[in-house]
Design an enzyme around this catalytic site. Structure first.
Site, short mmCIF file in Angstrom:
data_model
loop_
_atom_site.label_atom_id
_atom_site.label_comp_id
_atom_site.label_asym_id
_atom_site.label_seq_id
_atom_site.Cartn_x
_atom_site.Cartn_y
_atom_site.Cartn_z
N VAL A 152 0.84 -1.20 0.00
CA VAL A 152 0.00 0.00 0.00
C VAL A 152 0.87 1.25 0.00
O VAL A 152 0.65 2.19 -0.77
CB VAL A 152 -0.95 0.00 1.21
CG1 VAL A 152 -1.84 1.23 1.19
CG2 VAL A 152 -1.80 -1.26 1.24
N TYR A 153 1.88 1.25 0.84
CA TYR A 153 2.79 2.41 0.92
C TYR A 153 3.50 2.62 -0.41
O TYR A 153 3.57 3.74 -0.92
CB TYR A 153 3.79 2.18 2.05
CG TYR A 153 4.73 3.33 2.29
CD1 TYR A 153 4.27 4.51 2.87
CD2 TYR A 153 6.07 3.24 1.94
CE1 TYR A 153 5.13 5.58 3.10
CE2 TYR A 153 6.94 4.30 2.16
CZ TYR A 153 6.46 5.47 2.74
OH TYR A 153 7.32 6.52 2.94
N SER A 154 4.05 1.54 -0.98
CA SER A 154 4.74 1.67 -2.26
C SER A 154 3.81 2.21 -3.34
O SER A 154 4.20 3.08 -4.13
CB SER A 154 5.30 0.32 -2.70
OG SER A 154 6.41 -0.06 -1.93
N SER A 156 1.27 4.17 -2.98
CA SER A 156 1.03 5.59 -2.76
C SER A 156 2.22 6.43 -3.22
O SER A 156 2.06 7.51 -3.79
CB SER A 156 0.72 5.87 -1.29
OG SER A 156 1.87 5.81 -0.47
#
Length: 242
Positions: A152-154, A156
């Site tokens: 999810v972070y990647s 974003s």
């Protein structure tokens, strides 16, 4: 460092801690007046007492749509212009996708992506009218590599990379420089979600860095002649291996 930003005004989101605070201090040292933007009113009050001169505070909750929309107008109620906008506020989700929640995903994507777009949307007309400005966004090495433990972070941060580089091309003809800094892991509260074993191992290996290493890169970007744009700086701990 020479005060090459003397007379300039910067606004920094997520300014009360981590990279935002390190960058705020570096900007002040370089001679700028800095508007510290954060949702933590108590932290802002403490920093106002500590930093004093040329440090102004702006309480904004970027995840609140009305507060986010009001941020730039409220800043321009305190100062007469904005030379530099550092979009730094963000959050983190790590681990397997099946272990997170829709609510956590919404919150992180809203903060890491949507508020960056909204902040740039709000400041761009002001900078276009003035014919000058710098917009710097805190991205991540995760915006350049698919980190399998951070889906999810990647995602974003890949979105942020795309947005920054398209806006760089849209605004370059108006005298506005747009770029991003993409750090590897930084010792900060953002890593509180990391698995304890991973965090301890990377500390022992020297694969983490201090926030000041990132703020140094941001100051380097801002110190270049106006004829040069640093579109992205990737800053990694020397022992970090992705």
């Amino acid at each position: 460092m020479a005060q090459f930003l003397q007379g300039q005004i910067a606004a920094v989101t997520g300014a009360a801690s981590g990279i935002g605070l390190a960058s705020t201090k570096a900007l002040l040292d370089a001679g700028a007046t800095v508007v510290l933007v954060d949702r933590d009113a108590d932290a802002l009050a403490r920093l106002s007492e500590e930093l004093r001169e040329r440090a102004l505070i702006q309480k904004t909750d970027l995840l609140d749509a009305e507060s986010c929309k009001a941020m730039v107008p409220e800043i321009l109620g305190k100062v007469d212009h904005i030379d530099i906008l550092l979009c730094n506020a963000g959050s983190y989700i790590g681990g397997d996708l099946v272990d997170t929640t829709p609510e956590a995903i919404d919150r992180m994507v809203n903060l890491n992506v949507n508020t960056v777009m909204k902040n740039v949307l709000a400041v761009a007309p002001h900078m276009i009218e003035r014919g000058t400005g710098d917009i710097v966004v805190t991205c991540s090495i995760a915006g350049h590599s698919a980190i399998h433990v951070e889906p999810v972070y990647s995602a974003s941060k890949w979105a942020v990379t795309s947005f920054v580089q398209t806006m760089r091309r849209q605004l370059m003809g108006h005298g506005i420089r747009v770029g991003q800094v993409s750090p590897g892991p930084v010792i900060s509260a953002l890593l509180s979600d990391w698995e304890p074993e991973r965090l301890e191992r990377m500390k022992k290996e020297g694969a983490l860095m201090e926030a000041e290493e990132v703020s140094d890169a941001i100051l380097f970007m801002l110190s270049r002649k106006r004829t040069v744009t640093i579109r992205d700086v990737i800053v990694l701990p020397s022992a970090f291996d992705i």
